[in-house]
Write a protein that holds these residues in place. Structure first.
Motif, PDB file in Angstrom:
ATOM      1  N   UNK A   1       0.844  -1.194   0.000  1.00 45.95           N
ATOM      2  CA  UNK A   1       0.000   0.000   0.000  1.00 45.95           C
ATOM      3  C   UNK A   1       0.880   1.245   0.000  1.00 45.95           C
ATOM      4  N   UNK A   2       0.553   2.161  -0.860  1.00 41.51           N
ATOM      5  CA  UNK A   2       1.272   3.433  -0.953  1.00 41.51           C
ATOM      6  C   UNK A   2       0.482   4.487  -0.184  1.00 41.51           C
ATOM      7  N   UNK A   3       1.014   4.902   0.946  1.00 45.49           N
ATOM      8  CA  UNK A   3       0.310   5.880   1.794  1.00 45.49           C
ATOM      9  C   UNK A   3       0.831   7.299   1.599  1.00 45.49           C
ATOM     10  N   UNK A   4       1.661   7.520   0.583  1.00 46.57           N
ATOM     11  CA  UNK A   4       2.169   8.870   0.307  1.00 46.57           C
ATOM     12  C   UNK A   4       1.104   9.646  -0.455  1.00 46.57           C
ATOM     13  N   UNK A   5       0.753  10.824   0.028  1.00 42.27           N
ATOM     14  CA  UNK A   5      -0.271  11.632  -0.610  1.00 42.27           C
ATOM     15  C   UNK A   5       0.266  12.334  -1.851  1.00 42.27           C
ATOM     16  N   UNK A   6      -0.426  12.090  -2.952  1.00 41.35           N
ATOM     17  CA  UNK A   6      -0.103  12.816  -4.173  1.00 41.35           C
ATOM     18  C   UNK A   6       1.119  12.341  -4.910  1.00 41.35           C
ATOM     19  N   UNK A   7       1.813  11.288  -4.425  1.00 43.28           N
ATOM     20  CA  UNK A   7       3.043  10.829  -5.073  1.00 43.28           C
ATOM     21  C   UNK A   7       2.914   9.340  -5.370  1.00 43.28           C
TER      22      UNK A   7
END
Length: 423
Positions: A94-100
């Motif tokens: 899961x990618x929890x980086x916002x906007x990236x």
């Protein structure tokens, strides 16, 4: 069990070490262009140099931030399997980086050699807040406990300038149990004292003087209060409920290294371990109170419960058999000392090669009037010598059968049932 982990952000200096050859070349070209622009007075060349140098640095910053915000989870289904059976492992990222979004991801999960090659996956970019899931199968013909993980992750940017690695710390354990062979319902004997056809007896508590009261518990019926004991103890005591006395059986496993002459999945020792597991599962299904004892005196389960859960007991014994190994003992003194503390009931033994002295020690394990059945690993010694050694046990009241690789335990179980019943 979920396998999730996070990693503390490392210094940017460590992240810069992830520059690829292409990324380092871009930095070098940018620096060279900057120097030439300064010497030649060309501002356009300086802008080109700055672009060449900043692009890999920007990729380092983005990947460094993304790496620390990617989470992973592992699901193992099932976590306990029999030898030769498969289990599925699911990995979720899961990618929890916002906007990236992430770049290209390369995954590798560490698995022991016995479970097969290390699984590797390539996962395309994960959008912000997105998830990806991959799966693989593992199997082993060797019983044991095997760690799965930790997961290793490698991130790359779209330009191939930077590659950063991350290793998660969490792992799961896959337990491979011995093979369990279904056995026929033919009884080997055993009532609550270890004899009979496998029924239950009930310990009835009647009268005021022949009972053992226990402390009052919330919810107990007040009509069961034992007033004499309550007055003597100064606290409420109640009569115990009628408790069924289960048939008892002790499964004895010979783990002596000198009793077996080979190793491997098809060895006589593995055959004995599988036989013990099959007997335990069969007897627990028939509502026996079962415990497993090895030649060293080790006992499974370690503690007897007043009202044991058969499923829990069977699970504990099978988990113990999954990791049992050879002992360096010479005889069965440890087992004899353990079994002398309590009536073993029916004794079912899975033995390796048994000499004269171990046979004498085994003779004392059979209680007077109790059943004792031994499945002796055959095919390791000269047939005449094996027969003489098995005859020593028969002379001491044991029912002895040769456990050969080409004969199923179910057939031997039926034969033992006929012999113990005198048919």
């Amino acid at each position: 069990m979920p396998d999730s982990g996070t990693e503390n952000r490392g210094p940017l200096r460590a992240a810069l070490s992830g520059l690829t050859t292409r990324g380092r070349s871009f930095l070098a070209a940018g620096a060279a262009a900057g120097v030439c622009a300064y010497l030649l007075g060309q501002p356009d060349l300086l802008r080109i140099g700055a672009l060449l140098a900043l692009l890999p640095l920007l990729c380092v910053l983005v990947l460094h931030r993304t790496r620390s915000r990617i989470t992973a989870a592992r699901q193992l289904t099932p976590a306990r399997v029999s030898a030769g059976s498969e289990s599925r492992v699911r990995l979720r990222l899961e990618n929890s980086v916002r906007g990236v979004p992430t770049g290209l991801l390369m995954l590798q999960d560490r698995v022991p050699y016995a479970l097969g090659p290390r699984p590797r996956f390539v996962v395309d970019r994960i959008e912000s807040g997105g998830r990806r899931e991959v799966s693989y199968r593992v199997r082993s013909d060797l019983r044991g406990r095997y760690p799965l993980g930790p997961l290793q992750l490698r991130l790359a940017d779209p330009f191939g300038l930077v590659e950063l690695s991350r290793s998660f710390t969490a792992y799961d354990v896959m337990t491979v149990l011995p093979k369990v062979e279904p056995l026929p319902a033919s009884p080997l004997g055993g009532d609550a004292a270890g004899h009979g056809d496998g029924g239950q007896r009930t310990l009835a508590v009647t009268g005021d003087d022949d009972i053992i009261p226990r402390d009052y518990r919330h919810g107990d019926d007040l009509r069961r209060v034992h007033w004499r004991s309550s007055a003597h103890r100064g606290a409420l005591m109640v009569r115990r409920e009628e408790q069924p006395m289960k048939d008892r059986c002790t499964v004895l496993l010979d783990t002596r290294r000198r009793g077996y002459d080979d190793d491997g999945p098809s060895s006589a020792f593995e055959q004995a371990v599988s036989g013990a597991a099959s007997a335990v599962a069969h007897l627990i299904a028939r509502d026996y109170a079962v415990r497993l004892v090895t030649d060293t005196g080790a006992v499974l389960p370690e503690q007897d419960s007043e009202r044991p859960d058969p499923t829990e007991t069977g699970g504990l014994i099978l988990d113990g058999l999954a990791v049992v190994d050879h002992s360096d003992g010479h005889g069965f003194e440890g087992a004899r000392e353990t079994l002398s503390r309590r009536d073993p009931g029916l004794v079912i033994a899975f033995l390796g090669s048994v000499g004269a002295e171990p046979a004498e020690q085994l003779a004392g394990l059979r209680q007077r009037g109790g059943g004792a059945v031994a499945f002796v690993a055959a095919g390791q010694l000269d047939p005449m010598l094996e027969e003489r050694r098995m005859e020593r046990l028969r002379e001491r009241g044991w029912t002895v059968l040769a456990h050969r690789p080409d004969v199923s335990l179910a057939e031997l179980w039926q034969s033992a049932s006929r012999q113990t019943r005198g048919l």
